[in-house]
Motif scaffolding. Structure first.
Motif, PDB file in Angstrom:
ATOM      1  N   ASN A  12      -7.430   3.737   4.784  1.00 47.51           N
ATOM      2  CA  ASN A  12      -6.798   3.047   3.665  1.00 47.51           C
ATOM      3  C   ASN A  12      -5.646   2.209   4.196  1.00 47.51           C
ATOM      4  O   ASN A  12      -4.807   2.713   4.947  1.00 47.51           O
ATOM      5  N   GLU A  32       3.560   1.751  -6.619  1.00 44.69           N
ATOM      6  CA  GLU A  32       3.307   0.310  -6.614  1.00 44.69           C
ATOM      7  C   GLU A  32       3.627  -0.329  -7.961  1.00 44.69           C
ATOM      8  O   GLU A  32       4.249  -1.391  -8.023  1.00 44.69           O
ATOM      9  N   ARG A  33       3.234   0.297  -9.042  1.00 45.85           N
ATOM     10  CA  ARG A  33       3.432  -0.321 -10.358  1.00 45.85           C
ATOM     11  C   ARG A  33       4.914  -0.532 -10.661  1.00 45.85           C
ATOM     12  O   ARG A  33       5.315  -1.621 -11.100  1.00 45.85           O
ATOM     13  N   PRO A  88      -0.205   4.095   1.886  1.00 42.32           N
ATOM     14  CA  PRO A  88      -1.200   4.162   0.810  1.00 42.32           C
ATOM     15  C   PRO A  88      -1.114   5.411  -0.050  1.00 42.32           C
ATOM     16  O   PRO A  88      -1.511   5.386  -1.224  1.00 42.32           O
ATOM     17  N   SER A  89      -0.587   6.507   0.503  1.00 35.33           N
ATOM     18  CA  SER A  89      -0.448   7.721  -0.306  1.00 35.33           C
ATOM     19  C   SER A  89       0.663   7.599  -1.344  1.00 35.33           C
ATOM     20  O   SER A  89       0.796   8.457  -2.216  1.00 35.33           O
ATOM     21  N   SER A 144       5.894  10.695  -4.263  1.00 35.05           N
ATOM     22  CA  SER A 144       5.699   9.592  -5.206  1.00 35.05           C
ATOM     23  C   SER A 144       5.004  10.057  -6.480  1.00 35.05           C
ATOM     24  O   SER A 144       5.368   9.636  -7.587  1.00 35.05           O
ATOM     25  N   ASN A 145       4.024  10.929  -6.353  1.00 37.72           N
ATOM     26  CA  ASN A 145       3.322  11.412  -7.552  1.00 37.72           C
ATOM     27  C   ASN A 145       4.225  12.259  -8.433  1.00 37.72           C
ATOM     28  O   ASN A 145       4.173  12.170  -9.672  1.00 37.72           O
ATOM     29  N   ILE A 165       0.023  -0.835   1.480  1.00 42.23           N
ATOM     30  CA  ILE A 165       0.151  -1.668   0.280  1.00 42.23           C
ATOM     31  C   ILE A 165       1.182  -2.753   0.581  1.00 42.23           C
ATOM     32  O   ILE A 165       2.363  -2.459   0.791  1.00 42.23           O
ATOM     33  N   GLU A 194      -3.210   7.844   7.354  1.00 43.41           N
ATOM     34  CA  GLU A 194      -3.523   7.859   5.922  1.00 43.41           C
ATOM     35  C   GLU A 194      -3.853   9.265   5.432  1.00 43.41           C
ATOM     36  O   GLU A 194      -3.912   9.512   4.231  1.00 43.41           O
ATOM     37  N   LYS A 237       0.832   5.103  -3.477  1.00 49.23           N
ATOM     38  CA  LYS A 237       0.338   4.085  -4.408  1.00 49.23           C
ATOM     39  C   LYS A 237       0.943   4.246  -5.799  1.00 49.23           C
ATOM     40  O   LYS A 237       1.096   3.269  -6.547  1.00 49.23           O
TER      41      LYS A 237
END
Length: 421
Positions: free
Chosen positions: A88, A107-108, A101-102, A307-308, A91, A295, A104
């Motif tokens: 992956n 990003e928003r 990428p983890s 991040s999550n 970003i 990744e 993500k």
């Protein structure tokens, strides 16, 4: 004046080990309604600080992917924005820096300009000791080991409303009180609301809260007695009817991790309007000397969890977002070059993340020069180009409206860098 903290210290007792693993029940709405005219329980600005213990590799979290020196320094760890087989890609944030990428989930809010990244941030003290570096950062005095208070505790004292402070103004969702909240101001360490208990080192340690409350009842000082009763009333409020499970707003799904559970508890405290203003928690496992991975692997799991968890929290508190700011911190970064065991060693600068509706987001702030050897600190590390106090002080000023930066960070007279609008 004989304060409750002085009383606790003299009695050899402390309030520890409180936590929120379960849910906030329907009684909360009733409690808020009952206390709606009480300024103690009102909506306030909140800062949520997350300490990434172990030293996060900021260069892997937010990589300068166009830097040829960086590519050469990490032959098996370098990641690119170009899609490769079974990998992956990063970003692409701005044509220069790429987000792992983890991460993500970030990003928003980065595109929405609500997430700011500061790169090259760290301490002016060059120690590579985890313990010392964390201590310096949490005390806010990077060249003084004997500072008795933490910067967040001092921030609580400078909020300017002692007459309406609640027992839950400063809360750490950790097993013990962190160095950041040491000091004269009231602060609680919370790990599970259901086991809200009192611990100490005297014969009273095994007695229940009522026995300790009796000590307050016997106090001759009116202020001591009144504030003691207030704290125990707050305990009762938080302990009542905790059988029902908390349901996050907007179908937010928290990771089943220590950080995820901690942030879910902080979200509950914010929604309870119990006067929370300073919240602290931590994320562990960032000391990636061995098999760091790209990744996939330990680093990818850690940044994914970070991040999550933060984004679940952010979605959960949607109605409170204008009043809440989230800031991460880590004691130092990792070496530019990978080591012989596919990891990275103790370095200097890292990066941090600041999430809020009033940040100057969608940018990677700070200075990161080309990673040629001549630009590296000691020929090996990303230099610290932003003193952590630059960012912490600005957050305290613009978000918490604390103006006395010299008292908050003694021996420092720097200015902010515009991370907040």
């Amino acid at each position: 004046m004989y304060t409750r903290r002085a009383f606790l210290k003299s009695s050899g007792l402390g309030l520890l080990g409180i936590g929120l693993m379960g849910g906030v029940p329907t009684f909360v709405a009733e409690a808020v309604a009952r206390e709606k005219n009480n300024p103690l329980y009102s909506k306030r600005r909140v800062i949520v600080c997350i300490f990434q213990r172990g030293a996060m590799d900021g260069l892997m979290a937010v990589s300068p992917f166009e830097d040829v020196y960086f590519r050469e320094a990490r032959p098996t760890l370098f990641m690119d924005v170009v899609q490769k087989a079974s990998e992956n890609p990063l970003i692409d944030l701005d044509g220069r820096f790429g987000l792992h990428p983890s991460m993500k989930a970030f990003e928003r809010v980065f595109r929405d300009k609500r997430l700011a990244i500061v790169h090259g941030i760290g301490s002016p003290n060059t120690t590579r000791s985890h313990f010392d570096a964390q201590d310096y950062m949490e005390s806010g005095t990077p060249f003084q080991k004997n500072t008795s208070s933490g910067w967040l505790n001092r921030a609580v004292g400078l909020l300017g409303h002692d007459n309406i402070r609640t027992p839950f103004s400063a809360v750490s969702v950790t097993p013990a009180l962190p160095r950041s909240l040491y000091g004269e101001e009231e602060a609680l360490a919370i790990s599970d609301l259901k086991t809200f208990k009192i611990q100490g080192n005297t014969a009273l340690v095994n007695q229940n809260a009522k026995s300790f409350e009796d000590l307050y009842d016997k106090a001759t000082n009116d202020l001591l007695r009144d504030t003691g009763k207030e704290s125990f009333e707050a305990m009762k409020l938080l302990q009542s009817n905790l059988a029902k499970h908390y349901k996050p707003a907007n179908n937010a799904v928290y990771p089943n991790s220590g950080l995820g559970n901690s942030l879910k508890q902080i979200a509950q405290l914010i929604k309870m309007d119990v006067g929370l203003e300073v919240a602290f928690t931590e994320s562990n496992g960032w000391d990636t000397h061995f098999n760091q991975g790209k990744e996939t692997g330990i680093f990818a799991r850690n940044v994914g969890d970070l991040s999550n968890a933060i984004m679940a929290f952010w979605n959960d508190i949607e109605a409170y977002q204008d009043d809440v700011l989230v800031m991460t911190m880590t004691e130092f970064g990792r070496t530019v070059h990978q080591n012989g065991t596919n990891g990275t060693d103790h370095g200097r600068a890292s990066c941090n993340f600041i999430l809020g509706n009033h940040v100057d987001g969608g940018k990677v702030h700070g200075i990161v020069d080309a990673l040629a050897k001549e630009n590296l600190e000691d020929g090996r590390d990303l230099p610290v180009t932003t003193d952590f106090r630059t960012v912490f002080s600005e957050v305290a000023d613009k978000h918490l409206r604390i103006k006395n930066k010299n008292e908050l960070f003694p021996d420092w007279n720097g200015e902010g860098m515009g991370v907040l609008r």
